[in-house]
Design an enzyme around this catalytic site. Sequence first.
Site, short mmCIF file in Angstrom:
data_model
loop_
_atom_site.label_atom_id
_atom_site.label_comp_id
_atom_site.label_asym_id
_atom_site.label_seq_id
_atom_site.Cartn_x
_atom_site.Cartn_y
_atom_site.Cartn_z
N ASP A 44 32.19 -1.59 -0.08
CA ASP A 44 32.85 -0.30 0.21
C ASP A 44 34.23 -0.48 0.83
O ASP A 44 34.70 0.38 1.58
CB ASP A 44 31.99 0.56 1.14
CG ASP A 44 30.56 0.70 0.65
OD1 ASP A 44 30.38 1.07 -0.52
OD2 ASP A 44 29.63 0.43 1.44
N LYS A 89 37.96 -1.41 -3.20
CA LYS A 89 38.42 -2.28 -4.28
C LYS A 89 38.94 -1.50 -5.49
O LYS A 89 39.92 -1.87 -6.12
CB LYS A 89 37.29 -3.22 -4.71
CG LYS A 89 36.84 -4.19 -3.61
CD LYS A 89 35.66 -5.02 -4.03
CE LYS A 89 34.38 -4.25 -4.11
NZ LYS A 89 33.90 -3.73 -2.80
N GLY A 140 29.67 1.56 -6.42
CA GLY A 140 30.58 2.61 -6.85
C GLY A 140 32.00 2.37 -6.37
O GLY A 140 32.23 2.16 -5.18
N HIS A 141 32.94 2.38 -7.30
CA HIS A 141 34.35 2.23 -6.94
C HIS A 141 35.02 3.59 -7.08
O HIS A 141 35.02 4.19 -8.16
CB HIS A 141 35.03 1.20 -7.85
CG HIS A 141 34.59 -0.21 -7.56
ND1 HIS A 141 35.05 -1.31 -8.25
CD2 HIS A 141 33.74 -0.69 -6.63
CE1 HIS A 141 34.47 -2.40 -7.77
NE2 HIS A 141 33.68 -2.04 -6.79
N GLN A 145 30.64 -4.94 -4.64
CA GLN A 145 30.04 -5.17 -3.32
C GLN A 145 31.01 -5.98 -2.44
O GLN A 145 32.21 -5.79 -2.53
CB GLN A 145 28.68 -5.85 -3.45
CG GLN A 145 27.60 -4.94 -3.97
CD GLN A 145 27.15 -5.29 -5.38
OE1 GLN A 145 27.66 -6.19 -6.02
NE2 GLN A 145 26.18 -4.57 -5.87
#
Length: 424
Positions: free
Chosen positions: A13, A16, A40-41, A221
């Site tokens: 988180d 990225k 999730g990005h 991650q």
Amino acid sequence: MKVDVLLGLQWGDEGKGKIVDVLTPGYDIIARFQGGPNAGHTLEFQGQKYVLRSIPSGIFQGDKINIIGNGVVLDPTLFKEEVEALEKSGHDLTKRLYISRKAHLILPTHRLLDAAYEAQKGSSKIGTTGKGIGPTYTDKVSRNGLRIGDIEYNFEEKYKKAIARHEQLLKQMNYDYDLAPLEKSFFEGIKTIQRFKLIDSDHFINKELNIKKTVLAEGAQGTMLDIDFGSYPYVTSSNTISAGACTGLGVAPSKIGEVYGIFKAYCTRVGSGPFPTELFDETGQKMRDIGREYGSVTGRPRRCGWIDLVALRYAIMIDGVTQLIMMKSDVLDSFESIKACVAYKIDGVETADFPFEIEDNVEPVYIELPGWQTDMTKMQSENEFPEEFNAYLSFLEEFLLVNIKIVSVGPDREQTIIRYSEEN
């Protein structure tokens, strides 16, 4: 040419997705090299917010090739949802998204097994997202997995065999389930995958490097969730470190160039696991509220705390980081003072090395710096940084021995400052 790698240095988180989007104009190819749809990005630009699960974050730059690499595990159901959401917003993906044949498929029963295993662990559960990531990687390592390329060769027979094996395991655990709706959406997702170009990504990427194409490898991650070097067993199921780009894309170590390490100006973590600098008071809640620290995919509130430089320096060493990128600096804009953990005290003994195992007996040793108490969200160059913030940057660089090249002062791609100081 070399493959540059961008990855998170904390517990995920870190932001990225935004930085991949910012850096993408300098690359021809963006390749995701590990992880699954639990990562999730989030990207924000032009007043829109997008959350990517499996698709690389360079997808919004129309002339770039984006690759889902062999180290990724792909859920057809969630992939279909992701594709449809992006296409609905006007983004044509079929000409610029390629999928590795060697990437593994998350089957419907992988999700069921994930839930069953967690239920069995009771209070010892590690807090998975329940998306079948762990069981899929387990099948991969035990040589029982199905890959994207299997869709092209006797897929129905292979699928039935894998499902039968999983159902036997579920039966042994007395786990009740309804497979039918999961299978329906799974096979609809398979049809979506078949719309895209399937490639042997190892050959493809190396051939592109040979003709001087530039490649950015995107990790998911964070380093401290790495299966080998993270806070085991509270980790993910893949190698999140820079070496994972080699195995997750099929490139040699000699082909790795710059390693961009991303970290927040503070720390967060989702789910179970050790977190030495975690805050349980109003300060931690303030970080959570200002930073909107809730999972972009799961919605789970993130645990918040001061920056942990012991873990961060360890991650920099493991990854071979050449440039640092600091995210969410603006979240700390209103704090009177800022703390940073510079050592651990374990059973009364102080250490600056990240230990084999972090337990409740780890006490963070802090130093305290003055806060900048300035709204940085509208700043456009480092010349506008307040003196206290520059002091914080200098302290971090001296402690970590790597320059901080990029500073993020907000979620939008425009709120990104590239530092041009002579010393950098």
